[in-house]
Structures are given as structure tokens and as C-alpha cells.
Scaffold this motif. Structure first.
Motif, mmCIF file in Angstrom:
data_model
loop_
_atom_site.group_PDB
_atom_site.id
_atom_site.type_symbol
_atom_site.label_atom_id
_atom_site.label_comp_id
_atom_site.label_asym_id
_atom_site.label_seq_id
_atom_site.Cartn_x
_atom_site.Cartn_y
_atom_site.Cartn_z
ATOM 1 N N LEU A 1 25.650 35.171 -40.981
ATOM 2 C CA LEU A 1 25.809 36.830 -41.324
ATOM 3 C C LEU A 1 26.469 36.639 -42.741
ATOM 4 O O LEU A 1 26.795 37.701 -43.408
ATOM 5 N N GLY A 2 27.115 35.756 -43.161
ATOM 6 C CA GLY A 2 28.196 35.859 -44.249
ATOM 7 C C GLY A 2 29.374 36.065 -43.975
ATOM 8 O O GLY A 2 29.649 36.356 -42.768
ATOM 9 N N THR A 3 30.273 36.379 -44.901
ATOM 10 C CA THR A 3 31.542 36.474 -44.807
ATOM 11 C C THR A 3 32.109 38.090 -44.709
ATOM 12 O O THR A 3 33.375 38.455 -44.782
ATOM 13 N N GLU A 4 31.127 38.919 -45.194
ATOM 14 C CA GLU A 4 31.468 40.066 -45.231
ATOM 15 C C GLU A 4 31.505 40.988 -43.961
ATOM 16 O O GLU A 4 30.309 40.962 -43.551
ATOM 17 N N PRO A 5 32.350 41.544 -43.440
ATOM 18 C CA PRO A 5 32.490 42.356 -42.161
ATOM 19 C C PRO A 5 31.563 43.410 -42.143
ATOM 20 O O PRO A 5 31.270 43.944 -43.315
ATOM 21 N N ARG A 6 30.765 43.628 -41.392
ATOM 22 C CA ARG A 6 30.038 45.144 -40.913
ATOM 23 C C ARG A 6 30.701 45.714 -39.691
ATOM 24 O O ARG A 6 30.481 45.456 -38.824
ATOM 25 N N GLU A 7 30.926 47.054 -40.076
ATOM 26 C CA GLU A 7 31.548 48.068 -39.209
ATOM 27 C C GLU A 7 30.189 48.478 -38.253
ATOM 28 O O GLU A 7 29.087 48.689 -38.746
ATOM 29 N N LEU A 8 30.685 48.702 -36.979
ATOM 30 C CA LEU A 8 29.761 49.205 -35.953
ATOM 31 C C LEU A 8 30.221 50.380 -35.314
ATOM 32 O O LEU A 8 31.412 50.569 -35.449
ATOM 33 N N ARG B 1 30.462 52.257 -31.977
ATOM 34 C CA ARG B 1 29.939 52.349 -30.400
ATOM 35 C C ARG B 1 29.207 53.822 -30.053
ATOM 36 O O ARG B 1 29.895 54.470 -30.152
ATOM 37 N N TYR C 1 25.206 50.103 -30.158
ATOM 38 C CA TYR C 1 26.088 50.249 -31.396
ATOM 39 C C TYR C 1 25.267 50.877 -32.596
ATOM 40 O O TYR C 1 23.949 50.316 -32.905
ATOM 41 N N LEU D 1 32.007 41.510 -31.940
ATOM 42 C CA LEU D 1 30.691 41.486 -31.159
ATOM 43 C C LEU D 1 30.303 40.062 -31.612
ATOM 44 O O LEU D 1 29.298 39.587 -30.603
ATOM 45 N N PRO E 1 38.102 33.839 -41.178
ATOM 46 C CA PRO E 1 37.839 32.613 -42.042
ATOM 47 C C PRO E 1 39.223 32.423 -42.546
ATOM 48 O O PRO E 1 40.407 33.194 -42.891
ATOM 49 N N ARG F 1 41.608 43.325 -38.624
ATOM 50 C CA ARG F 1 40.782 44.003 -38.166
ATOM 51 C C ARG F 1 40.433 44.109 -36.573
ATOM 52 O O ARG F 1 40.336 45.173 -35.957
ATOM 53 N N LEU G 1 36.468 44.001 -26.921
ATOM 54 C CA LEU G 1 35.315 43.764 -27.618
ATOM 55 C C LEU G 1 35.423 44.803 -28.875
ATOM 56 O O LEU G 1 35.323 46.029 -28.685
ATOM 57 N N PRO H 1 34.271 46.711 -32.448
ATOM 58 C CA PRO H 1 32.886 47.100 -32.867
ATOM 59 C C PRO H 1 32.736 46.697 -34.227
ATOM 60 O O PRO H 1 32.696 47.522 -35.298
ATOM 61 N N VAL H 2 32.835 45.234 -34.526
ATOM 62 C CA VAL H 2 32.502 44.923 -35.974
ATOM 63 C C VAL H 2 31.825 43.538 -35.820
ATOM 64 O O VAL H 2 32.250 42.710 -34.805
ATOM 65 N N LEU H 3 31.300 43.154 -36.732
ATOM 66 C CA LEU H 3 30.507 41.800 -37.088
ATOM 67 C C LEU H 3 31.297 41.261 -38.208
ATOM 68 O O LEU H 3 31.237 41.632 -39.233
ATOM 69 N N MET H 4 31.938 40.062 -37.854
ATOM 70 C CA MET H 4 33.127 39.567 -38.749
ATOM 71 C C MET H 4 32.062 38.730 -39.697
ATOM 72 O O MET H 4 32.504 38.644 -40.979
ATOM 73 N N GLY H 5 31.143 38.195 -39.283
ATOM 74 C CA GLY H 5 30.270 37.213 -40.083
ATOM 75 C C GLY H 5 30.709 35.782 -40.249
ATOM 76 O O GLY H 5 30.081 35.032 -40.399
ATOM 77 N N GLY I 1 36.361 52.570 -30.430
ATOM 78 C CA GLY I 1 35.229 51.889 -30.188
ATOM 79 C C GLY I 1 35.314 50.648 -29.715
ATOM 80 O O GLY I 1 34.085 49.861 -29.311
ATOM 81 N N VAL I 2 36.668 50.256 -29.026
ATOM 82 C CA VAL I 2 36.808 48.933 -28.208
ATOM 83 C C VAL I 2 36.187 49.117 -26.928
ATOM 84 O O VAL I 2 36.187 50.196 -26.355
#
Lengths: 201, 201
Positions: free
Chosen positions: A173-180, A182, A197, B12, B19, B33, B158, B160-164, B191-192
Motif C-alpha cells: 500500500l506504500g507508506t502513506e497512511p489512509r484514514e478510514l 467506521r 469502513y 486495519l 516504519p 496515530r 482496531l 480505523p486507518v491503513l498505515m501502509g 472509530g476504534v
């Protein structure tokens, strides 16, 4: 307006298939465990009967993704499943991401379109789905759609198992976090938690 | 009888730190985060004030792990946190897994014991905790305790973020699946989702 929704069954340790997944072993070794919430008694392969017995929350979630208006999936999902016989559900259009042409056995199916253009597939699928949502399926698709910012929602069916190894849903996914955001949490039967999400832009 | 419970905040996509986590960057890049559900306004480092403002479900879960009777953690968790000043909470015993001796700054803290024997640490911690549970913390500890079959429960916060990218919680588990029993699902603030599982034996 339709949303594109990734639906995936995932173990708590993040796998959507067991180890050694190949065209002739589509779920990977032991990967059937991840789908028992839908097909609890399908050892003999009688999926239709297993589905018909679904009840409760798992039935609700199953019915939701089986009432979508189009499907976008990867070749690695479609081909091991023998293309769902050309009809995932209700004859809705099926867009398959692949750098290759459709195999001969799927080339003449009217609802199936092979394409290498994910962005076009997603927007064509949305158009085809009209008011309905679009079912997105597959780890590779998920990763690309997230990277390109064209995935609206994620529904994880979180299965109470640590697979230990297999194919992860979220990688590259790379290192840029993406917020979700819920949207919904449902406690399904057999210990599954259905987590919805929205992907923030 | 006390249970050993792994408490971890996880994205998630399965990361518990960003990193480049190192002793001087304990949470990794952007890893703060993952802890905002506990420390939402702690940019200035005023953790005590942030904690005091916690309410609702997140307060409940926080209070639970802060009322455990002993702590078992890895050196990689303990040392970047400066050993919590020798007192994680309420002066309970702290067992630190490490192949090395305690650093000079922690060697004289009465509640802290360095050991390389995870099994002994877990059973000593249970004994010390009496009726209370044992807080287990750290990815390496989690992996070893799962492999050795000496972890009773897992509570994932959990986020709600994709850290990547970052440090995964579950890796090196091997290929033998481990079944879990879902015990509790709580929808926390921000959102947790707090997911509690019992590890099946």
C-alpha cells in the motif's frame, strides 16, 4: 450514487487465502476456513444448499453483497472460481482486471468483460450498477484501487482465526497512511465480525 | 484464575507501529496515530491530562488494562518508553523479556525483572497478579506466547486507518492456524473497535 465496496473475508492476522494459492488451489491451503461463515457445511461442495441455510447477521451481509449491481474482480479471483459459470449473481455485469485476454472458456460470456484499465472498470461498473453498489473482490484489486483513490468502502468479514501464513489483503500500500471512517460493526454468527469502513479522501 | 491478555492497538492493515521504529522512535514514523484513542490531545506530551479526559468505551477499556495485576512486555516496548519510570500502573510487577541484562537505569527498580524465559515470566506474572489479569504487550512477545501456547486472550484496539507500512503484530506465527473464540466487541470513540478473543487450545 453507487459505492464501490470491497468485500473480503480476512483472518485476524490479515490473510484472505492460505499458503500456496494457485489457480488449482484458489483459496490456498486451509483457506476454506475463511469462508465457513458463508459455507459452513459445504465440504461436499453443495454451496447452494449451504447458502440457503444462512440466517441472521451473516445472511444479512451475504444478501447485501449478492444484491449489488456489478462486480469488479481480479483474474486471480475469477479464474480459479471458474468464472462463477459466467454469472456471479442475477446476471449483473462482471469486470475482470487482467493484462491478458479472457480465456477461451470465458470469452463468449456476455456479462463478462476483461480489461486492464482499473479506473475505467470501476467507473463502468458504477454506471452499470445504477442505484446499486458495486461488489469489488480480490487483494490485488483492493491494493490498486486504494492506491488510485477509487475505492469507496471496505467491508471486512473478520474471521476468528490466526492463519499464520497465506496471502495478505493489505500489502504494497506504500507508506502513506489512509484514514478510514467506521460505518458499521455487526457481530455475525460463528464469531465473525463484519466491519464496514468508508475510505476518506 | 488470572488470564494473560495481549492488549495492542493495531491498524486495519495489521501494524502496531509505523516504519523505522527504533529505540529513539519507539512508535515508528506516524505510529502515534495508533494511540490517539487513548491520547487524543497529547501532542505536547501531556499524557496524564489526556488520559484523565478519556470517557465512554475507550475509558472502560483503558481502565481494564490499567487494573491488571502484572505486566509482561518486551525490551523493545519497555526501553523506548523509558521503562514507564519503573511503574506502569499501581506499582504492579513488570516482567521484561530480553536476552540482555537490564540497562543500568532500570537495574535497581524494584518492580522490574529482566528475564529471557517467557514461560517463567508468564507464570510468575500470573502468580503475582493473583485474582487479576496480566497485561501482555509487544509484538515479539505476542508471537512467542502464541507459538508456545501460553497466551490466554487477545484484545485488539482496531484503529480505523491503513498505515501502509510499519511493524506488523502477527508475523512469524508459522503455518499452523490457531482458532480464536470471539469474547467481546465494543465500538469505541474515534472509530476504534475493541475486539476481545480467547485463544483456543
Amino acid at each position: 450514487m453507487a459505492s464501490t465496496i470491497l468485500y473480503m473475508s480476512m483472518s485476524l492476522d490479515g490473510f484472505i487465502a492460505g499458503p500456496n494459492d494457485r489457480p488449482d488451489n484458489g483459496l490456498g491451503d486451509g483457506g476454506g476456513r475463511l469462508h465457513e461463515w458463508v459455507f459452513p457445511d459445504a465440504e461436499g461442495g453443495d454451496f447452494a444448499a449451504a447458502e440457503a441455510r444462512l440466517t441472521g447477521v451473516n445472511r444479512q451481509v451475504y444478501d447485501e453483497f449478492m444484491s449489488t449491481g456489478a462486480v469488479v474482480a481480479g483474474r486471480g479471483t475469477f479464474e480459479p472460481a471458474e468464472g462463477w459459470g459466467g454469472d456471479h449473481h442475477d446476471g449483473v455485469p462482471i469486470f475482470i482486471l487482467s493484462r491478458h485476454a479472457a480465456p477461451a472458456w470465458a470469452a463468449d460470456w456476455p456479462q463478462v468483460r476483461y480489461t486492464s484499465d482499473l479506473r475505467a472498470a470501476m467507473s463502468d461498473a458504477k454506471r452499470a450498477a445504477g442505484e446499486k453498489n458495486v461488489l469489488v473482490h480480490g487483494a490485488g484489486i483492493a491494493q490498486r484501487a486504494l492506491a488510485e483513490g477509487i475505492l469507496d468502502e471496505i467491508e471486512i468479514h473478520l474471521v476468528p482465526v490466526l492463519m499464520g501464513a497465506g496471502r495478505p489483503l493489505f500489502e504494497h500500500l506504500g507508506t502513506e497512511p489512509r484514514e478510514l471512517e467506521r460505518v458499521r460493526v455487526l457481530e455475525g454468527e460463528r464469531g465473525v465480525v463484519h466491519l464496514r469502513y468508508r475510505v476518506r479522501r
